[in-house]
Design an enzyme around this catalytic site. Sequence first.
Site, mmCIF file in Angstrom:
data_model
loop_
_atom_site.group_PDB
_atom_site.id
_atom_site.type_symbol
_atom_site.label_atom_id
_atom_site.label_comp_id
_atom_site.label_asym_id
_atom_site.label_seq_id
_atom_site.Cartn_x
_atom_site.Cartn_y
_atom_site.Cartn_z
ATOM 1 N N VAL A 99 -53.963 -41.894 48.566
ATOM 2 C CA VAL A 99 -54.906 -42.962 48.181
ATOM 3 C C VAL A 99 -55.540 -42.636 46.829
ATOM 4 O O VAL A 99 -56.564 -43.192 46.464
ATOM 5 C CB VAL A 99 -56.003 -43.122 49.279
ATOM 6 C CG1 VAL A 99 -55.389 -43.586 50.586
ATOM 7 C CG2 VAL A 99 -56.789 -41.827 49.488
ATOM 8 N N ASP A 100 -54.879 -41.710 46.078
ATOM 9 C CA ASP A 100 -55.487 -41.207 44.835
ATOM 10 C C ASP A 100 -55.081 -42.001 43.591
ATOM 11 O O ASP A 100 -55.606 -41.745 42.502
ATOM 12 C CB ASP A 100 -55.141 -39.711 44.645
ATOM 13 C CG ASP A 100 -53.628 -39.446 44.684
ATOM 14 O OD1 ASP A 100 -53.227 -38.359 45.179
ATOM 15 O OD2 ASP A 100 -52.845 -40.309 44.230
ATOM 16 N N HIS A 115 -51.259 -46.154 52.967
ATOM 17 C CA HIS A 115 -52.521 -45.834 53.646
ATOM 18 C C HIS A 115 -53.708 -46.380 52.857
ATOM 19 O O HIS A 115 -54.807 -45.845 52.914
ATOM 20 C CB HIS A 115 -52.664 -44.314 53.846
ATOM 21 C CG HIS A 115 -51.721 -43.801 54.897
ATOM 22 N ND1 HIS A 115 -51.377 -42.471 55.010
ATOM 23 C CD2 HIS A 115 -51.015 -44.436 55.867
ATOM 24 C CE1 HIS A 115 -50.523 -42.314 56.005
ATOM 25 N NE2 HIS A 115 -50.284 -43.499 56.536
ATOM 26 N N CYS A 123 -67.464 -54.203 52.456
ATOM 27 C CA CYS A 123 -68.683 -54.170 53.280
ATOM 28 C C CYS A 123 -68.323 -54.457 54.739
ATOM 29 O O CYS A 123 -67.671 -55.462 55.042
ATOM 30 C CB CYS A 123 -69.692 -55.219 52.782
ATOM 31 S SG CYS A 123 -71.136 -55.326 53.863
ATOM 32 N N CYS A 145 -75.998 -56.829 50.802
ATOM 33 C CA CYS A 145 -76.552 -57.329 52.085
ATOM 34 C C CYS A 145 -77.037 -56.163 52.936
ATOM 35 O O CYS A 145 -77.433 -56.330 54.080
ATOM 36 C CB CYS A 145 -75.467 -58.106 52.854
ATOM 37 S SG CYS A 145 -74.291 -57.030 53.710
HETATM 38 N N1 APR Z 1 -45.076 -29.259 46.277
HETATM 39 C C1 APR Z 1 -44.341 -29.616 47.367
HETATM 40 N N2 APR Z 1 -44.855 -29.704 48.619
HETATM 41 C C2 APR Z 1 -46.160 -29.407 48.761
HETATM 42 C C3 APR Z 1 -46.988 -29.027 47.676
HETATM 43 C C4 APR Z 1 -46.389 -28.963 46.392
HETATM 44 N N3 APR Z 1 -47.090 -28.600 45.304
HETATM 45 N N4 APR Z 1 -48.242 -28.814 48.153
HETATM 46 C C5 APR Z 1 -48.190 -29.038 49.485
HETATM 47 N N5 APR Z 1 -46.949 -29.389 49.852
HETATM 48 C C6 APR Z 1 -46.456 -29.773 51.174
HETATM 49 C C7 APR Z 1 -47.095 -29.018 52.315
HETATM 50 O O1 APR Z 1 -46.358 -27.846 52.575
HETATM 51 C C8 APR Z 1 -46.969 -30.031 53.469
HETATM 52 O O2 APR Z 1 -45.700 -29.907 54.117
HETATM 53 O O3 APR Z 1 -46.830 -31.130 51.362
HETATM 54 C C9 APR Z 1 -47.017 -31.388 52.765
HETATM 55 C C10 APR Z 1 -48.348 -32.085 52.945
HETATM 56 O O4 APR Z 1 -48.458 -32.434 54.300
HETATM 57 P P1 APR Z 1 -49.858 -32.995 54.840
HETATM 58 O O5 APR Z 1 -50.947 -32.095 54.396
HETATM 59 O O6 APR Z 1 -49.670 -33.251 56.309
HETATM 60 O O7 APR Z 1 -50.062 -34.380 54.071
HETATM 61 P P2 APR Z 1 -49.349 -35.748 54.387
HETATM 62 O O8 APR Z 1 -47.964 -35.528 54.910
HETATM 63 O O9 APR Z 1 -49.489 -36.594 53.178
HETATM 64 O O10 APR Z 1 -50.272 -36.363 55.563
HETATM 65 C C11 APR Z 1 -49.946 -37.646 56.014
HETATM 66 O O11 APR Z 1 -51.971 -37.690 57.315
HETATM 67 O O12 APR Z 1 -54.203 -37.248 57.511
HETATM 68 C C12 APR Z 1 -53.294 -38.211 57.247
HETATM 69 O O13 APR Z 1 -53.721 -40.163 56.043
HETATM 70 C C13 APR Z 1 -53.473 -38.803 55.882
HETATM 71 O O14 APR Z 1 -51.796 -39.708 54.407
HETATM 72 C C14 APR Z 1 -52.148 -38.565 55.194
HETATM 73 C C15 APR Z 1 -51.198 -38.385 56.348
#
Ligand code: APR
Length: 246
Positions: A99-100, A115, A123, A145
């Site tokens: 969401v960045d 997401h 609101c 409001c």
């Molecule tokens: N390069 C490659 N992979 C990376 C890097 C990097 N620099 N940094 C982290 N990772 C990997 C991590 O090892 C992990 O497997 O990216 C993955 C991130 O996984 P999550 O932290 O689970 O994030 P994400 O898969 O986006 O989560 C999905 O969960 O909480 C909700 O809404 C939230 O959109 C999010 C969703």
Amino acid sequence: MKGVAEEIIKSKFCIALTGAGISTESGIPDFRSKNGLWNRYDINEYGYLQSFLKNPEKVWKMLAEMAELFEKAKPNPAHYALAELEKLGLLKAVITQNVDGLHQEAGNKKVIEFHGSFNTLTCLNCGKKYSKEEISLKNLPRCTCNGILKPDIVFFGEPIPTKALNEALELANKSDLILVIGTSCAVYPAAELPIIVKRNGGKIIEINREESELSYLADYKLLGKAGEILPKLVEEVKKLMKIKER
Ligand code: APR
């Protein structure tokens, strides 16, 4: 790397599914790695819509931290590599769980925010929409409001925005190749998208720092940092394209 580059060049409809891992090199922590968000904030108390409705001030502490990180964050070489792949006509869309807003900032035109996005807030009382630029995100923001403003991001327990869901499903069903980048593939329905591509006879290329829950399905796995792998992959693609042009 060469085999992966060849798959991208010969693909008819390649898309990418990205997760928080593609933004960690921009200074935004992911969720499930050791210093991830859910290791500092209890997902049950901060990750659900109910959590926010029950205690908005408390959950806002996490949201304000995210907003500050997003403010400072810039796209990293991984984001720019995907923008270049789109410019080369080889990447049709990015479906992101993030969401960045960094994919758009890096130049990708076709981005599906699966997401939602932190760029706007709504609101909870009167439904009025605000852009994040017009309000302070330091403390829990309120509407004229006096209703509480919720960022237009998808909390657990909320549906995926209908338009984003339909577009993503349509794209997945048209794809013969999906790049799965920086995601643990732990969250559905986002993680369903690579499965759809695979089920339709397409291929999965996983680019991740470690194995994910869908690694067993991947046709290619490039383990490492997305910010290092993707630029090299794009260079390989451009080299092969030049050879093909001759
Ligand atoms: N390069 C490659 N992979 C990376 C890097 C990097 N620099 N940094 C982290 N990772 C990997 C991590 O090892 C992990 O497997 O990216 C993955 C991130 O996984 P999550 O932290 O689970 O994030 P994400 O898969 O986006 O989560 C999905 O969960 O909480 C909700 O809404 C939230 O959109 C999010 C969703």
